[in-house]
Design a protein around this motif. Structure first.
Motif, PDB file in Angstrom:
ATOM      1  N   MET A   1     -50.376  55.441  44.914  1.00 28.23           N
ATOM      2  CA  MET A   1     -50.417  56.904  44.847  1.00 28.23           C
ATOM      3  C   MET A   1     -51.220  57.326  43.613  1.00 28.23           C
ATOM      4  N   LYS A   2     -52.075  58.344  43.765  1.00 27.93           N
ATOM      5  CA  LYS A   2     -52.850  58.803  42.621  1.00 27.93           C
ATOM      6  C   LYS A   2     -51.917  59.460  41.611  1.00 27.93           C
ATOM      7  N   LYS A   3     -52.385  59.549  40.330  1.00 29.07           N
ATOM      8  CA  LYS A   3     -51.531  60.087  39.268  1.00 29.07           C
ATOM      9  C   LYS A   3     -51.141  61.538  39.568  1.00 29.07           C
ATOM     10  N   ILE A   4     -52.129  62.331  39.962  1.00 27.94           N
ATOM     11  CA  ILE A   4     -51.860  63.752  40.206  1.00 27.94           C
ATOM     12  C   ILE A   4     -50.940  63.913  41.420  1.00 27.94           C
ATOM     13  N   GLU A   5     -51.110  63.006  42.407  1.00 29.33           N
ATOM     14  CA  GLU A   5     -50.276  63.057  43.609  1.00 29.33           C
ATOM     15  C   GLU A   5     -48.825  62.751  43.220  1.00 29.33           C
ATOM     16  N   ARG A   6     -48.664  61.787  42.315  1.00 31.59           N
ATOM     17  CA  ARG A   6     -47.321  61.417  41.858  1.00 31.59           C
ATOM     18  C   ARG A   6     -46.675  62.588  41.128  1.00 31.59           C
ATOM     19  N   LYS A   7     -47.503  63.286  40.322  1.00 31.50           N
ATOM     20  CA  LYS A   7     -46.974  64.433  39.567  1.00 31.50           C
ATOM     21  C   LYS A   7     -46.501  65.530  40.513  1.00 31.50           C
ATOM     22  N   VAL A   8     -47.295  65.778  41.563  1.00 32.10           N
ATOM     23  CA  VAL A   8     -46.920  66.807  42.542  1.00 32.10           C
ATOM     24  C   VAL A   8     -45.587  66.431  43.170  1.00 32.10           C
ATOM     25  N   ASN A   9     -45.481  65.156  43.551  1.00 34.62           N
ATOM     26  CA  ASN A   9     -44.258  64.667  44.180  1.00 34.62           C
ATOM     27  C   ASN A   9     -43.059  64.870  43.238  1.00 34.62           C
ATOM     28  N   GLU A  10     -43.226  64.461  41.981  1.00 32.55           N
ATOM     29  CA  GLU A  10     -42.120  64.563  41.014  1.00 32.55           C
ATOM     30  C   GLU A  10     -41.737  66.012  40.766  1.00 32.55           C
ATOM     31  N   SER A  11     -42.757  66.864  40.546  1.00 37.97           N
ATOM     32  CA  SER A  11     -42.474  68.246  40.187  1.00 37.97           C
ATOM     33  C   SER A  11     -41.753  68.982  41.306  1.00 37.97           C
ATOM     34  N   PHE A  12     -42.215  68.781  42.566  1.00 43.85           N
ATOM     35  CA  PHE A  12     -41.534  69.472  43.671  1.00 43.85           C
ATOM     36  C   PHE A  12     -40.111  68.921  43.849  1.00 43.85           C
ATOM     37  N   ASN A  13     -39.948  67.613  43.596  1.00 43.14           N
ATOM     38  CA  ASN A  13     -38.598  67.047  43.634  1.00 43.14           C
ATOM     39  C   ASN A  13     -37.710  67.731  42.605  1.00 43.14           C
ATOM     40  N   ASN A  14     -38.260  67.917  41.401  1.00 40.51           N
ATOM     41  CA  ASN A  14     -37.455  68.465  40.304  1.00 40.51           C
ATOM     42  C   ASN A  14     -37.143  69.947  40.456  1.00 40.51           C
ATOM     43  N   VAL A  15     -38.026  70.702  41.123  1.00 42.39           N
ATOM     44  CA  VAL A  15     -37.740  72.138  41.250  1.00 42.39           C
ATOM     45  C   VAL A  15     -36.891  72.445  42.497  1.00 42.39           C
ATOM     46  N   THR A  16     -36.640  71.416  43.315  1.00 45.52           N
ATOM     47  CA  THR A  16     -35.834  71.673  44.522  1.00 45.52           C
ATOM     48  C   THR A  16     -34.380  71.948  44.126  1.00 45.52           C
ATOM     49  N   PRO A  17     -33.846  73.089  44.526  1.00 47.01           N
ATOM     50  CA  PRO A  17     -32.454  73.396  44.156  1.00 47.01           C
ATOM     51  C   PRO A  17     -31.480  72.505  44.931  1.00 47.01           C
ATOM     52  N   ASP A  18     -30.319  72.293  44.371  1.00 43.20           N
ATOM     53  CA  ASP A  18     -29.325  71.460  45.045  1.00 43.20           C
ATOM     54  C   ASP A  18     -28.490  72.345  45.967  1.00 43.20           C
ATOM     55  N   THR A  19     -28.800  72.322  47.245  1.00 38.70           N
ATOM     56  CA  THR A  19     -28.082  73.187  48.198  1.00 38.70           C
ATOM     57  C   THR A  19     -27.238  72.366  49.169  1.00 38.70           C
ATOM     58  N   LEU A  20     -27.009  71.099  48.812  1.00 38.99           N
ATOM     59  CA  LEU A  20     -26.304  70.212  49.739  1.00 38.99           C
ATOM     60  C   LEU A  20     -24.896  70.723  50.085  1.00 38.99           C
ATOM     61  N   ASN A  21     -24.183  71.202  49.055  1.00 40.30           N
ATOM     62  CA  ASN A  21     -22.804  71.658  49.317  1.00 40.30           C
ATOM     63  C   ASN A  21     -22.775  72.793  50.313  1.00 40.30           C
ATOM     64  N   SER A  22     -23.708  73.731  50.117  1.00 42.75           N
ATOM     65  CA  SER A  22     -23.735  74.885  51.021  1.00 42.75           C
ATOM     66  C   SER A  22     -24.100  74.436  52.440  1.00 42.75           C
ATOM     67  N   ILE A  23     -25.019  73.498  52.549  1.00 44.03           N
ATOM     68  CA  ILE A  23     -25.400  72.987  53.880  1.00 44.03           C
ATOM     69  C   ILE A  23     -24.201  72.288  54.525  1.00 44.03           C
ATOM     70  N   ARG A  24     -23.571  71.430  53.720  1.00 44.73           N
ATOM     71  CA  ARG A  24     -22.435  70.657  54.234  1.00 44.73           C
ATOM     72  C   ARG A  24     -21.353  71.593  54.786  1.00 44.73           C
ATOM     73  N   SER A  25     -21.074  72.664  54.014  1.00 40.72           N
ATOM     74  CA  SER A  25     -19.995  73.549  54.458  1.00 40.72           C
ATOM     75  C   SER A  25     -20.394  74.378  55.678  1.00 40.72           C
ATOM     76  N   ASP A  26     -21.711  74.596  55.870  1.00 41.51           N
ATOM     77  CA  ASP A  26     -22.141  75.393  57.026  1.00 41.51           C
ATOM     78  C   ASP A  26     -22.408  74.559  58.277  1.00 41.51           C
ATOM     79  N   CYS A  27     -22.388  73.248  58.129  1.00 37.25           N
ATOM     80  CA  CYS A  27     -22.619  72.416  59.309  1.00 37.25           C
ATOM     81  C   CYS A  27     -21.355  72.400  60.155  1.00 37.25           C
ATOM     82  N   PRO A  28     -21.479  72.710  61.433  1.00 35.16           N
ATOM     83  CA  PRO A  28     -20.274  72.674  62.266  1.00 35.16           C
ATOM     84  C   PRO A  28     -19.722  71.246  62.312  1.00 35.16           C
ATOM     85  N   THR A  29     -18.390  71.152  62.355  1.00 38.63           N
ATOM     86  CA  THR A  29     -17.790  69.810  62.375  1.00 38.63           C
ATOM     87  C   THR A  29     -18.246  69.096  63.646  1.00 38.63           C
TER      88      THR A  29
END
Lengths: 482, 188
Positions: A1-29
Motif C-alpha cells: 500500500m502506498k504511504k498516502i493510501e495508508r494514511k487515508v485508511n488510518e485517518s478514516f478509521n480514526n474518525v469513524t464514530p463508535d456506533t456499535l452499541n446503537s446498532i446492536r440495540s436497534d437490530c431486531p433479535t
C-alpha cells in the motif's frame, strides 16, 4: 500500500464514530424462525443438488487421475489468456484461475518469461510479473502503451478474466507512469485466424485482430503489411476504424508518441491549404491510419466550401504530405449545361494553366452517369503535377486530386517493363497461367514518388495493383468485367 | 475506532455476514469491525456531513443484518454493502439536501464524534473539500473499503482507465494539500 493510501485508511478509521452499541440495540433479535428460514432450504431441491455435487466430485476425482501432472497438481487447462505487445505469451489456467503453464509464442515472449516459473501462481501475480518484465525490457513505455488481451474461455468466465487482466495491466503500467491502452477480445477458434497465425508465426489473438481490421476496411490493407506491425500500431489503426463490438473492446488511448504527433500533423495539413489557417479556424478531425506501408495522420476539415482530406507522413519530422484530396462540401445547385471545352477550361483555371500553354496539354476525358447527371473525369499533367478532376455537367467541381509526376518512362528506378514483370510474378501466385502477351491496357502511374499504381486487363479480368517503391511490396485486387 | 490500516478481505466479510445470518455470537461485532470505517468513509464522501454519515452507517448495518439471511455470496460482499449505503445516502438527499459544511465546522464535528488526531481530521477534511466527488469515492472505496479498481469503475459508471487516473490524481492532490496544510500549521 502506498504511504498516502495508508494514511487515508488510518485517518478514516480514526474518525469513524463508535456506533456499535446503537446498532446492536436497534437490530431486531434473530428469532429461531429466521434462522430456520435458511435451514428450510434443505428441501428436495437441495438434496438433489447435494447428490449432484457428490456425483460431480466423484467424476472430478476420476478425471483428475487423467490430468494430474507429474507434480501432482491439477493441470487441466480450463481457459487461456494471451498477452500480445510485440512479445506474445500465452497463460494457461485451470478452473481455479491458477496457472498451469506460461508459453512463449515468439522469441520476444521467451525473453520476457526468462527463468520465471509460474506453475500454480495466481493470474494477477503472473500478469503483473509479465507486464513488469515487458516494461523492464522496453517493450512497453509511454510511446508504446498497447496490450492485446485475447481470452479463450466460457462466456461466463470471459468477463471476469478480462476484468482481472485489464486491471492488473493498467495498474502495473500506471506504476511506471504510463497510461495503458488495453484491447481485449474473446478468442474464437476460427480457421482463418488459425491459418493466418500458422502462416506468419504470430499468435491467434493477433491474427484475429488483423482479420477484424481487414474486414472493417477490406480494400485498404494487406495481411502482409499488417502482420509486421506491433500491437500499438494495430491499436492506432483500430481506433480510427472504431471496430469495438461485443467481443472486442478498447480501453484507453493508444500512444502516438513514436510519431510526429496530431498537433504537428494538423498544422502541416492546414498550412498546405492556407499558410495563415490555424486549428481554431476550422473543425478538424485527425486520426491515424496506415497507407502504403507508412503510418499516416489523416486530417479532415472543411474550409472555404471545400472538404479536404490530407494524409501526412507520421514518421517523418519534416511531415511530408503523402495524400491530398479535396471535394466540394455539399451538393451545388444545378445550372446550365456546360460543353466539354468549357469544363476543360474550368479545370485549367483551377490548375493555373496559362491560356497560351493549354493547347499543348493532352487531356484525357471520360464521361460517366451518376445521380442522374453526367460527370466528367479529366486527367492531365502540368509541370511536375498530375491532376485528376471530377466535374459534373453543370460545372460543379466534385473532386480534385493532385499527384507528384516524375515522368513517364522510366518511372523511379524501375522501367515499365520491370514493373510489369514484377507485377505479373505476384499475380501468377493466384493466376498461374497469366503471361505478359495475354495482357492489355497497361497503365502505370507513380503516386507521390512512393507507390506505383498499376492497372491492366487479362481476358475478362481487370487488375488494380499497387507497388511500394521502397520495399517493392506488391498488392493487387481484381474483378471480373461484365 | 483505532487505526488498523487493513483493507477488509472479501472472505472475512462473507463469513461475518453468514455468522450474522445464523445468529452467531460476536458476528455483528466482527462485521462492524470489518466494514464500519468503509461504510462511514463512503457515506461521508457522498453527504459531506458527519451526522448524516453516522446515520447512514447505522442504517446500513441494520439493513445488512436484516438482509443477511437472504444474502447469496458472489464474492463481492463489500460492493453489496456499499450499494446499500449508496441507496441510503440518496434517500437522505431526497428527504432533505444536506448542507455542505465549512472545513472548520467539519473539523469540529469530526472531533466531537471520535477520538481522532488533528492530522487525521486534516486529511479527511482535505479529502472532502479538495477532491471531486468521483475522486473522493475512488479514494475511499479503494484505500478504505478495499474495492478493486474495476469494481469502482463499475460503481462510478466510468472506464477503468479513467477511474485509475482519477484515483492517482486524487492521491497526488491529497499529498500536496496535506504537505501544504502541515507547512501552514508549522508556520503559525
Amino acid at each position: 500500500m502506498k504511504k498516502i493510501e495508508r494514511k487515508v485508511n488510518e485517518s478514516f478509521n480514526n474518525v469513524t464514530p463508535d456506533t456499535l452499541n446503537s446498532i446492536r440495540s436497534d437490530c431486531p433479535t434473530r428469532t429461531p424462525s429466521t434462522v430456520a428460514t435458511r435451514s428450510k432450504n434443505t428441501t428436495w431441491g437441495w438434496k438433489i443438488a447435494t447428490c449432484a455435487l457428490a456425483l460431480l466430485l466423484v467424476v472430478t476425482v476420476v478425471l483428475s487421475g487423467v490430468f494430474f501432472g507429474k507434480t501432482g497438481k491439477i493441470s487441466a487447462v480450463a481457459s487461456t489468456v494471451t498477452l500480445d505487445v510485440n512479445p506474445s505469451v500465452e497463460i494457461q489456467l485451470n478452473s481455479s484461475r491458477r496457472v498451469v503453464r506460461v508459453n512463449a509464442l515468439n522469441a520476444d515472449g521467451k525473453r520476457i518469461i526468462g527463468n520465471m516459473d509460474f506453475e500454480g501462481a495466481q493470474l494477477e501475480v503472473t500478469v503483473n510479473a509479465l507486464i513488469g518484465s515487458m516494461i523492464r525490457n522496453k517493450f512497453l513505455d509511454e510511446s508504446s502503451n498497447s496490450v492485446l488481451v485475447s481470452v479463450s474461455a466460457d462466456a461466463s468466465e470471459y468477463d471476469a478474466l478480462v476484468g482481472i487482466v485489464s486491471e492488473e495491466i493498467s495498474m502495473r503500467l500506471s506504476e511506471a507512469t504510463v497510461d495503458a491502452s488495453v484491447v481485449s477480445q474473446w478468442l474464437r477458434d476460427t480457421d482463418s485466424a488459425n491459418q493466418l497465425a500458422t502462416e506468419y508465426g504470430i499468435s491467434v489473438g493477433k491474427a484475429q485482430l488483423i482479420n477484424k481490421i481487414m474486414q472493417s476496411a477490406p480494400d485498404k490493407y494487406t495481411v502482409e503489411q499488417l502482420v509486421k506491425l506491433k500491437i500499438n500500431e494495430l491499436n492506432l489503426i483500430a481506433e480510427g476504424l472504431d471496430i469495438s463490438d461485443d467481443v472486442l473492446t478498447q480501453q484507453g488511448t493508444a500512444s502516438d508518441g513514436k510519431y510526429i504527433g496530431r498537433d504537428k500533423a494538423i498544422a502541416i495539413a492546414l498550412e498546405r491549404v492556407n499558410a495563415s489557417l490555424t486549428a481554431q479556424d476550422v473543425n478538424v478531425k485527425c486520426k491515424m491510419d496506415f497507407d502504403d506501408g507508412v503510418m499516416v495522420y489523416e486530417v479532415e476539415f472543411v474550409y472555404d466550401g471545400w472538404k479536404y482530406e490530407i494524409e501526412v507522413d507520421a514518421t517523418n519530422e519534416a511531415g511530408n504530405i503523402v495524400g491530398f484530396e479535396r471535394e466540394v462540401s455539399g451538393r451545388q445547385p444545378a445550372g446550365t449545361d456546360l460543353t466539354e471545352e468549357e469544363i476543360k477550361a474550368l479545370a485549367f483555371d483551377i490548375a493555373n494553366v496559362p491560356e497560351e500553354e493549354r493547347a499543348s496539354i493532352s487531356v484525357s476525358i471520360e464521361r460517366d452517369r451518376d445521380d442522374g447527371r453526367t460527370e466528367y473525369e479529366l486527367k492531365f499533367v502540368y509541370g511536375d503535377v498530375r491532376y485528376k478532376f471530377e466535374i459534373d455537367q453543370y460545372g460543379n467541381i466534385l473532386s480534385v486530386k493532385k499527384e507528384q509526376f516524375l515522368g513517364d518512362t522510366p518511372v523511379g528506378q524501375l522501367t515499365n517493363e520491370q514493373i510489369k514483370q514484377a507485377v505479373l510474378a505476384k499475380v501468377q501466385s493466384k493466376f498461374p497461367t497469366i503471361t505478359l502477351d495475354g495482357t492489355r491496357e497497361w497503365e502505370i502511374e507513380l503516386e507521390f514518388g512512393q507507390t506505383y499504381e498499376i492497372e491492366f486487363s487479362w481476358g475478362r479480368y481487370e487488375f488494380e495493383c499497387r507497388m511500394n517503391v521502397q520495399s517493392g511490396e506488391i498488392t493487387f485486387e481484381y474483378e471480373l468485367d461484365d | 475506532m483505532t487505526a488498523k490500516c487493513v483493507k477488509p478481505r472479501s472472505a472475512d466479510v462473507d463469513s461475518a455476514i453468514v455468522g450474522v445470518a445464523s445468529g452467531e455470537e460476536g458476528a455483528l461485532e466482527r462485521l462492524y469491525a470489518l466494514v464500519g470505517s468503509a461504510v462511514y468513509a463512503y457515506a461521508l464522501s457522498l453527504t459531506k456531513n458527519v451526522y448524516d454519515a453516522q446515520d447512514v452507517l447505522h442504517d446500513t448495518l441494520i439493513k445488512v443484518y436484516e438482509s443477511a439471511p437472504n444474502y447469496t455470496s458472489q464474492g463481492k460482499p463489500m460492493a453489496w454493502i456499499i450499494t446499500i449505503a449508496k441507496n441510503l445516502c440518496y434517500g437522505k438527499f431526497r428527504q432533505q439536501r444536506t448542507v455542505n459544511l465549512t472545513e472548520e465546522e467539519l473539523d469540529r464535528q469530526l472531533g466531537s464524534t471520535s477520538n481522532s488526531s488533528v492530522e487525521d481530521r486534516l486529511l479527511v477534511s482535505k479529502c472532502l473539500s479538495e477532491l471531486s466527488e468521483d475522486e473522493r469515492i475512488a479514494v475511499v472505496l479503494h484505500a478504505v473499503a478495499g474495492l478493486k479498481h474495476r469494481e469502482i469503475a463499475k460503481h462510478l459508471n466510468i472506464p477503468l482507465a479513467t477511474e485509475l487516473s482519477k484515483y492517482n490524481r486524487a492521491l497526488e492532490k491529497l499529498k500536496l494539500k496535506i504537505q501544504g496544510g502541515q507547512d501552514e500549521k508549522n508556520r503559525t
